[in-house]
Design an enzyme around this catalytic site. Structure first.
Site, short mmCIF file in Angstrom:
data_model
loop_
_atom_site.label_atom_id
_atom_site.label_comp_id
_atom_site.label_asym_id
_atom_site.label_seq_id
_atom_site.Cartn_x
_atom_site.Cartn_y
_atom_site.Cartn_z
N ASP A 160 -48.15 7.67 -24.19
CA ASP A 160 -49.59 6.46 -24.94
C ASP A 160 -50.99 7.07 -24.86
O ASP A 160 -51.50 6.04 -25.79
CB ASP A 160 -49.41 5.72 -22.49
CG ASP A 160 -50.39 4.73 -23.79
OD1 ASP A 160 -50.26 3.54 -24.29
OD2 ASP A 160 -51.35 4.24 -23.28
N GLU B 43 -56.12 9.04 -32.71
CA GLU B 43 -56.04 8.08 -32.75
C GLU B 43 -56.55 7.29 -33.49
O GLU B 43 -58.04 6.88 -33.13
CB GLU B 43 -55.78 7.22 -30.85
CG GLU B 43 -55.06 7.70 -29.73
CD GLU B 43 -55.74 7.51 -28.81
OE1 GLU B 43 -56.61 6.57 -28.53
OE2 GLU B 43 -55.43 8.13 -27.36
N HIS C 88 -52.34 3.48 -26.94
CA HIS C 88 -53.36 3.50 -25.49
C HIS C 88 -53.50 1.93 -24.68
O HIS C 88 -53.96 1.83 -24.37
CB HIS C 88 -54.22 3.74 -26.42
CG HIS C 88 -55.16 4.87 -25.67
ND1 HIS C 88 -55.98 5.95 -25.72
CD2 HIS C 88 -55.39 4.26 -23.88
CE1 HIS C 88 -57.06 6.30 -24.52
NE2 HIS C 88 -56.76 5.45 -23.68
N ARG D 278 -54.99 11.09 -21.26
CA ARG D 278 -55.68 11.57 -22.80
C ARG D 278 -54.55 12.12 -23.14
O ARG D 278 -53.89 13.18 -23.10
CB ARG D 278 -56.74 12.27 -22.26
CG ARG D 278 -58.69 11.68 -21.66
CD ARG D 278 -59.02 10.26 -22.82
NE ARG D 278 -60.02 9.05 -22.66
CZ ARG D 278 -59.19 8.19 -21.85
NH1 ARG D 278 -58.38 7.32 -21.42
NH2 ARG D 278 -60.24 7.64 -21.44
#
Length: 315
Positions: A258, A263, A282, A234
């Site tokens: 990632d 985001e 992600h 996360r």
């Protein structure tokens, strides 16, 4: 029964629900149009989301008939679990369904960092033949450190061991006698030892008050300057300003992220200017296989809950 789906789901999941006679209202962009979405909630008995839909007190106030929330994934930081428990709303997650995909992403990051073949291809395409420049490093004998020893770490460790890597890990909630540690051969160590010994450090913990900015300047300072950080868990677990600074100052050799604290990424995020960092949107758990598996799994488990049968995937 009416089921709302506010984010992308594979069609196989919708088909499972419709075959059971449910009415499915689906808009993969509802999470971004909250006012419109809230208007559809009063008669909904089930809600299926990913990580963008904020299931908070306001949303739950608009859904008096809600019985179950299905999470297409495993992270739960967008769902107010205190409120759902207070209202008797079951929450189920796709436990372990994308573990293989995430584990493969981690191994791809490890291999790419040591031998970035895409850079060699670029050189050849430009008419170069720089064999010495693209001489990489073996991962055999290197150490992979895992922070958090759950299912994803278990599957990552199995793959890393197959490449001849040493695997160590830290998790205060597990002992060396737990199955995944004992059977996989992960050597359980203390926090500072895992940071200091790892050539690759991979993060596999949930985001909560205890893990917020867990990887900060102090933690990075304990790592080898030659090490690479990998975060598929996360955003917010890694303090991005501290990481960008460490990469700029060569106090850390590289990073694969990632997930980010915000985001999509903000154009002024310092990581965009940092060297030796690879950012992906992600996608670690996103493969065709995992998403079909997750969609069918959550659809089946939501259907169980709606028919009064407790799901084994309840949070």
């Amino acid at each position: 029964m009416k089921i709302l789906i506010s984010e992308v789901i594979w069609t196989e999941g919708i088909e499972v629900l419709e075959r059971q006679g449910h009415t499915v209202a689906y808009d993969q962009k509802w999470y971004a149009n909250r006012k419109e979405f809230l208007a559809h909630l009063p008669d909904a008995e089930a809600l299926i989301v990913r990580n963008q839909t904020q299931v908070d007190e306001e949303l739950l106030n608009h859904a008096p008939n809600l019985k179950v929330i299905g999470r297409l994934g495993v992270g739960l930081d967008n769902i107010d679990l205190d409120e759902t428990e207070k209202r008797g709303v079951a929450v189920i997650s796709a436990r372990n369904a994308n573990a293989v995909s995430v584990a493969e992403y981690v191994m791809q990051a490890v291999l790419s960092f040591r031998r970035p073949l895409h850079e060699a291809h670029k050189g050849v395409a430009e008419g170069k033949w720089e064999r010495r420049v693209h001489t990489g490093y073996e991962i055999n004998g290197k150490t992979l450190g895992l922070i958090g020893l759950g299912e994803i770490s278990h599957r990552t460790a199995k793959r890393a061991k197959a490449f001849g890597m040493n695997v160590i890990g830290y998790d205060p909630f597990r002992t060396e006698y737990d199955y995944m540690i004992d059977e996989t051969g992960i050597v359980k160590k203390e926090w500072y030892d895992v940071l200091g010994e790892s050539d690759f450090l991979s993060i596999h913990v949930p985001l909560n008050t205890a893990t917020k900015h867990l990887i900060d300047r102090k933690a990075i300072g304990l790592m080898k300057p030659s090490a690479c950080l990998i975060n598929t868990a996360r955003g917010g677990i890694v303090k991005e300003t501290d990481l960008a600074e460490a990469l700029q100052d060569r106090r850390l050799a590289g990073a694969f992220l990632d997930v980010l604290e915000n985001e999509p990424i903000h154009p002024e995020n310092p990581l965009l200017q940092a060297p030796h960092v690879t950012l992906t949107p992600h996608i670690a758990g996103l493969t065709e296989e995992s998403q079909e598996r997750i969609s069918i799994m959550i659809a089946k488990e939501v259907n169980k809950e709606l028919h009064g049968n407790a799901s084994l995937c309840r949070v």
